[in-house]
Design a protein around this motif. Structure first.
Motif, short mmCIF file in Angstrom:
data_model
loop_
_atom_site.label_atom_id
_atom_site.label_comp_id
_atom_site.label_asym_id
_atom_site.label_seq_id
_atom_site.Cartn_x
_atom_site.Cartn_y
_atom_site.Cartn_z
N LEU A 21 80.92 51.18 93.21
CA LEU A 21 81.28 49.76 93.19
C LEU A 21 81.13 49.14 94.57
O LEU A 21 80.62 48.02 94.70
N ARG A 22 81.55 49.86 95.59
CA ARG A 22 81.40 49.35 96.96
C ARG A 22 79.93 49.19 97.32
O ARG A 22 79.54 48.20 97.95
N ALA A 23 79.10 50.14 96.92
CA ALA A 23 77.67 50.08 97.23
C ALA A 23 77.01 48.90 96.53
O ALA A 23 76.24 48.15 97.15
N VAL A 24 77.30 48.71 95.26
CA VAL A 24 76.73 47.56 94.54
C VAL A 24 77.25 46.26 95.13
O VAL A 24 76.50 45.30 95.32
N GLY A 25 78.53 46.21 95.45
CA GLY A 25 79.10 45.02 96.07
C GLY A 25 78.41 44.68 97.38
O GLY A 25 78.13 43.52 97.66
N LYS A 26 78.12 45.69 98.17
CA LYS A 26 77.44 45.46 99.46
C LYS A 26 76.04 44.90 99.23
O LYS A 26 75.62 43.99 99.94
N THR A 27 75.32 45.42 98.25
CA THR A 27 73.97 44.91 98.00
C THR A 27 74.01 43.47 97.52
O THR A 27 73.12 42.68 97.87
N THR A 28 75.02 43.08 96.74
CA THR A 28 75.08 41.69 96.29
C THR A 28 75.43 40.76 97.45
O THR A 28 74.93 39.64 97.50
N THR A 127 74.37 38.42 88.56
CA THR A 127 74.95 39.20 87.46
C THR A 127 75.61 40.46 87.99
O THR A 127 76.72 40.81 87.56
N ALA A 128 74.98 41.14 88.92
CA ALA A 128 75.57 42.34 89.52
C ALA A 128 76.88 42.01 90.22
O ALA A 128 77.86 42.76 90.11
N ALA A 129 76.92 40.90 90.95
CA ALA A 129 78.15 40.49 91.64
C ALA A 129 79.27 40.25 90.63
O ALA A 129 80.43 40.63 90.86
N ILE A 130 78.94 39.64 89.51
CA ILE A 130 79.94 39.36 88.47
C ILE A 130 80.42 40.65 87.83
O ILE A 130 81.62 40.83 87.58
N ILE A 131 79.51 41.57 87.58
CA ILE A 131 79.88 42.87 87.01
C ILE A 131 80.85 43.59 87.94
O ILE A 131 81.87 44.13 87.51
N VAL A 132 80.53 43.60 89.22
CA VAL A 132 81.35 44.33 90.19
C VAL A 132 82.75 43.73 90.28
O VAL A 132 83.75 44.47 90.23
N ILE A 133 82.87 42.42 90.42
CA ILE A 133 84.22 41.85 90.56
C ILE A 133 85.02 42.03 89.29
O ILE A 133 86.22 42.27 89.33
N ASN A 134 84.38 41.94 88.14
CA ASN A 134 85.12 42.20 86.89
C ASN A 134 85.60 43.64 86.84
O ASN A 134 86.71 43.90 86.35
N SER A 135 84.82 44.58 87.37
CA SER A 135 85.27 45.97 87.42
C SER A 135 86.47 46.13 88.35
O SER A 135 87.47 46.76 87.99
N TRP A 136 86.38 45.55 89.55
CA TRP A 136 87.52 45.62 90.48
C TRP A 136 88.75 44.96 89.87
O TRP A 136 89.87 45.49 90.03
N ASN A 137 88.58 43.83 89.20
CA ASN A 137 89.73 43.17 88.57
C ASN A 137 90.40 44.07 87.55
O ASN A 137 91.64 44.14 87.47
N ARG A 138 89.62 44.77 86.77
CA ARG A 138 90.20 45.63 85.74
C ARG A 138 90.93 46.82 86.35
O ARG A 138 91.95 47.28 85.80
N ILE A 139 90.46 47.30 87.47
CA ILE A 139 91.18 48.38 88.16
C ILE A 139 92.52 47.84 88.67
O ILE A 139 93.57 48.45 88.45
N ALA A 140 92.50 46.68 89.32
CA ALA A 140 93.72 46.13 89.92
C ALA A 140 94.72 45.66 88.86
O ALA A 140 95.92 45.89 89.00
N VAL A 141 94.23 45.01 87.82
CA VAL A 141 95.14 44.49 86.79
C VAL A 141 95.69 45.64 85.94
O VAL A 141 96.84 45.63 85.54
N GLY A 142 94.84 46.63 85.67
CA GLY A 142 95.26 47.76 84.84
C GLY A 142 96.28 48.61 85.50
O GLY A 142 97.13 49.23 84.90
#
Length: 142
Positions: A21-28, A127-142
């Motif tokens: 997730l960090r790697a994809v976030g960095k590329t976006t 789209t990749a940026a949106i995927i990544v933040i939605n993943s981080w949100n689900r980790i934090a909210v969950g």
């Protein structure tokens, strides 16, 4: 309320996922979309997902990049606020459509607007940026 898995424990238990997730976030962030736009996308998705941790973190990041507090305040009602550019509006509409995909299909006009504003490569990065933040949100909210 039952005690939940803490974010740091999740990170320790899923190091490969966190690294990816960090790697994809960095590329976006380095994609040419522009960090201010990426931060707006992260904030808007986090608002929709109810992730206070991410809303706060990315609001601080956006302000550090020079984002005006007024625009951050108006982000939840961006459709009615004249301070967002056409490109930002396309990104925010695409963010909302992908974040809320379980509620409704992604409308053709939303896709067309995003594709016109960003082109094929830019839309892939967005789209990749949106995927990544939605993943981080689900980790934090969950």
């Amino acid at each position: 309320m039952q005690q939940r898995l803490e974010r740091q424990t999740f990170y320790r238990l899923q190091p490969a996922l966190i690294q990816a997730l960090r790697a994809v976030g960095k590329t976006t962030e380095e994609s040419g979309l522009g960090r201010p736009l990426v931060e707006l996308v992260k904030i808007r998705a986090s608002q929709i997902n109810g992730c206070a941790f991410c809303v706060n973190m990315h609001s601080v990041d956006a302000r550090n990049l020079g984002e005006a507090q007024e625009r951050l305040d108006l982000l939840p009602v961006w459709r009615e606020a004249p301070c967002f550019t056409a490109r930002e509006r396309a990104a925010l509409a695409w963010t909302e459509a992908l974040t809320l995909v379980a509620d409704d299909e992604v409308a053709d006009d939303v896709y067309a607007e995003a594709a016109e504003a960003f082109g094929e490569e830019g839309l892939a990065h967005l789209t990749a940026a949106i995927i990544v933040i939605n993943s981080w949100n689900r980790i934090a909210v969950g």
